[in-house]
Design a protein around this motif. Structure first.
Motif: not given
Length: 67
Positions: A30-55
């Protein structure tokens, strides 16, 4: 099969570490604007869906932009 009470000393610190990593990862996204790959929304989804350390680990390995 092990009793749940026997496993609690291992599960409580593991759950605390998981939620701490999740919180820090979401804060970082949430505090950074640029990412190597993907977008903010994609990374939030990856982190929340793969919550158990993997995301969160995927985000820090593949998505975090080095500043």
């Amino acid at each position: 099969m092990p009793d749940l009470r026997e496993m609690l000393p291992f599960l409580i610190p593991l759950a605390a570490a998981e939620f701490a990593l999740l919180g820090y990862t979401l804060y970082h996204i949430m505090t950074h604007k640029t990412y190597k790959r993907g977008s903010r929304g994609m990374w939030i989804a990856v982190v929340l869906i793969g919550m158990q350390f993997i995301g969160p680990i995927l985000y820090f390995l593949l998505g975090r932009e080095d500043n």
